[in-house]
Design an enzyme around this catalytic site. Sequence first.
Site, PDB file in Angstrom:
ATOM      1  N   VAL A  39       0.835  -1.208   0.000  1.00  0.00           N
ATOM      2  CA  VAL A  39       0.000   0.000   0.000  1.00  0.00           C
ATOM      3  C   VAL A  39       0.869   1.258   0.000  1.00  0.00           C
ATOM      4  CG1 VAL A  39      -1.903   1.202   1.138  1.00  0.00           C
ATOM      5  CG2 VAL A  39      -1.755  -1.297   1.287  1.00  0.00           C
ATOM      6  N   GLU A  50     -10.206   5.191   6.295  1.00  0.00           N
ATOM      7  CA  GLU A  50     -11.107   4.606   5.283  1.00  0.00           C
ATOM      8  C   GLU A  50     -10.552   3.294   4.715  1.00  0.00           C
ATOM      9  OE1 GLU A  50     -14.284   5.987   3.666  1.00  0.00           O
ATOM     10  OE2 GLU A  50     -14.084   3.825   3.481  1.00  0.00           O
ATOM     11  N   VAL A  81     -10.995  -0.820   6.069  1.00  0.00           N
ATOM     12  CA  VAL A  81     -12.076  -1.778   5.798  1.00  0.00           C
ATOM     13  C   VAL A  81     -12.467  -1.678   4.327  1.00  0.00           C
ATOM     14  CG1 VAL A  81     -14.418  -2.511   6.389  1.00  0.00           C
ATOM     15  CG2 VAL A  81     -12.972  -1.482   8.150  1.00  0.00           C
ATOM     16  N   GLY A 118     -10.884  -1.931   1.467  1.00  0.00           N
ATOM     17  CA  GLY A 118      -9.980  -1.318   0.485  1.00  0.00           C
ATOM     18  C   GLY A 118     -10.496  -0.051  -0.145  1.00  0.00           C
ATOM     19  N   GLY A 150      -1.704 -15.284  -5.449  1.00  0.00           N
ATOM     20  CA  GLY A 150      -1.375 -14.116  -4.625  1.00  0.00           C
ATOM     21  C   GLY A 150      -2.558 -13.591  -3.829  1.00  0.00           C
ATOM     22  N   GLU A 184      -2.022 -15.238   1.849  1.00  0.00           N
ATOM     23  CA  GLU A 184      -0.663 -15.045   2.351  1.00  0.00           C
ATOM     24  C   GLU A 184      -0.039 -16.397   2.671  1.00  0.00           C
ATOM     25  OE1 GLU A 184       0.145 -11.893   4.720  1.00  0.00           O
ATOM     26  OE2 GLU A 184      -1.434 -10.656   3.856  1.00  0.00           O
ATOM     27  N   LYS A 200     -12.425  -5.990  11.016  1.00  0.00           N
ATOM     28  CA  LYS A 200     -13.212  -5.071  10.185  1.00  0.00           C
ATOM     29  C   LYS A 200     -14.648  -4.962  10.714  1.00  0.00           C
ATOM     30  CE  LYS A 200     -10.380  -6.071   6.140  1.00  0.00           C
ATOM     31  NZ  LYS A 200     -10.183  -7.011   5.024  1.00  0.00           N
ATOM     32  N   GLY A 240      -5.406  -4.916  -2.174  1.00  0.00           N
ATOM     33  CA  GLY A 240      -4.468  -4.631  -3.264  1.00  0.00           C
ATOM     34  C   GLY A 240      -3.843  -3.260  -3.056  1.00  0.00           C
TER      35      GLY A 240
END
Length: 442
Positions: A26, A140, A143, A145, A198, A201, A216, A317
């Site tokens: 990120v 923001e 939760v 993305g 991917g 994990e 979340k 992502g």
Amino acid sequence: MTSDAAGGSRPGETTVRVGVLGCGHVGGALVEMLERDAEAIAARTGIRFEVAAVAVRMLSRHVGAGRDELFTEDAQSVATESSTDILVELIGGLEPARTLITGALKAGKAVVTANKELLANHGAELHRVAEEAGRDLLYEAAVAGAIPLLRALSVSLAGENIIRLMGIVNGTTNYILSEMSGARISYAAALAEAASRGYAEADPTSDVEGYDAAAKAAILAGLAFNAEVTASDVFREGIADVSLSDIEFAERLGYVVKLLVIAERHGEGPKESIGVRVHPAMLPVDHPLASVHGPFNAVFVEGEHSGELMFYGQGAGGAPTASAVLGDLIEAARNLGGPRRPAPPPPRAVAIRPIEELLTQYYVAIDVADRPGVLAAVATVFGSHDVSIRSMEQVGLKTEARIIFLTHMASEAAMRATLHDLAGLDAVERVSGFLRVIGPER
Ligand SMILES: NC(=O)c1ccc[n+]([C@@H]2O[C@H](COP(=O)([O-])OP(=O)(O)OC[C@H]3O[C@@H](n4cnc5c(N)ncnc54)[C@H](OP(=O)(O)O)[C@@H]3O)[C@@H](O)[C@H]2O)c1
């Protein structure tokens, strides 16, 4: 913060200096976006972001890729650095993130983070620090993305009486369940497929056991009901025990299996309580969440006046999550210039409704010895706890048989007592499937 022509800003623009902690999936996407799109962002918002410093754990991984002078291993100094206006925390985990964010707020910076684990465990404490410092704490991206969901709950729906919120907020488990259903493969095979693409994990525990979704859920319930909810308040079950046979049975009856977060408000005034849970469930195939497939996220909100709302998009992502961080950065930057909006009241202490009080329908599959009298013994156990059976189906499995039940509405306490007694019957080999069923009785 500098305005107009000062500090490299064009007339009418404000320059805002940003310190970033973490440059992984990120953080890396955010830094690239802030640098590459600086001109376009300034044109759209009037804010010119300057990345002042980026802290990482191992400098050697980041030098040589350009802009080496930005990187440092000294996260503490980036957090409290006097020339920056906003700190973005994208390290993850509880510590040192909690200490660094606290330090930055006390040093007068607004903070933007994507750290669901930290917010779900220490959110109330960090909100208090932010309030005392008179600075924004925005999250923001923590939760779902890229989906603009928390701002919708805390701003657009702030006056709404939210009754219920139900969502798919973990892309890994949604991908696994979608693959099991679509390719008719086992849980283990679908998990391996998710890892190879991917979507899972190396250690998938946090996703498949529902910890990520529970964090979340705590954040969502806290915002939806303005209540103090932590991850430990959330009832949690993962998807590791969901079998292909459960999914196939659900589909025959017009359901799909999804890992859901569900937060509901019960009662009023002193009798008010909140139920927050994460578990796999059978969802009617015509429910809007049933068509959310693969790594996508969606949250369905029911408000007294708004009616039903659905938020859908990419829940993870680098770039999608960084997009949500950028939105928070713009809000925080706008609030630096003038008086902050009136802060909402601090989260209320509301009773958490125990899972035993849940009323729902259940799917139960049990493997039994294939001999006479077993069905009657099993049915007696259901009856002795007032769990009434809506339908039953028997499938032969060589010397065993699998009996699959759907129940009418029953309390979780009664269902648990039933499962306990079923496991104690000689003829019962094992309870091979158990799911809660969403929606009205059919
Ligand atoms: N990835 C997603 O799709 C996603 C979605 C929503 C929310 N989030 C949240 O976003 C945050 C970041 O996730 P991510 O996937 O970007 O993580 P990541 O790829 O593992 O990156 C973490 C970064 O933090 C740095 N770091 C770790 N410990 C540090 C320390 N003590 N001091 C300074 N830097 C440190 C690492 O440095 P090195 O590079 O030197 O190791 C790395 O650059 C987490 O809170 C996560 O839950 C992620």
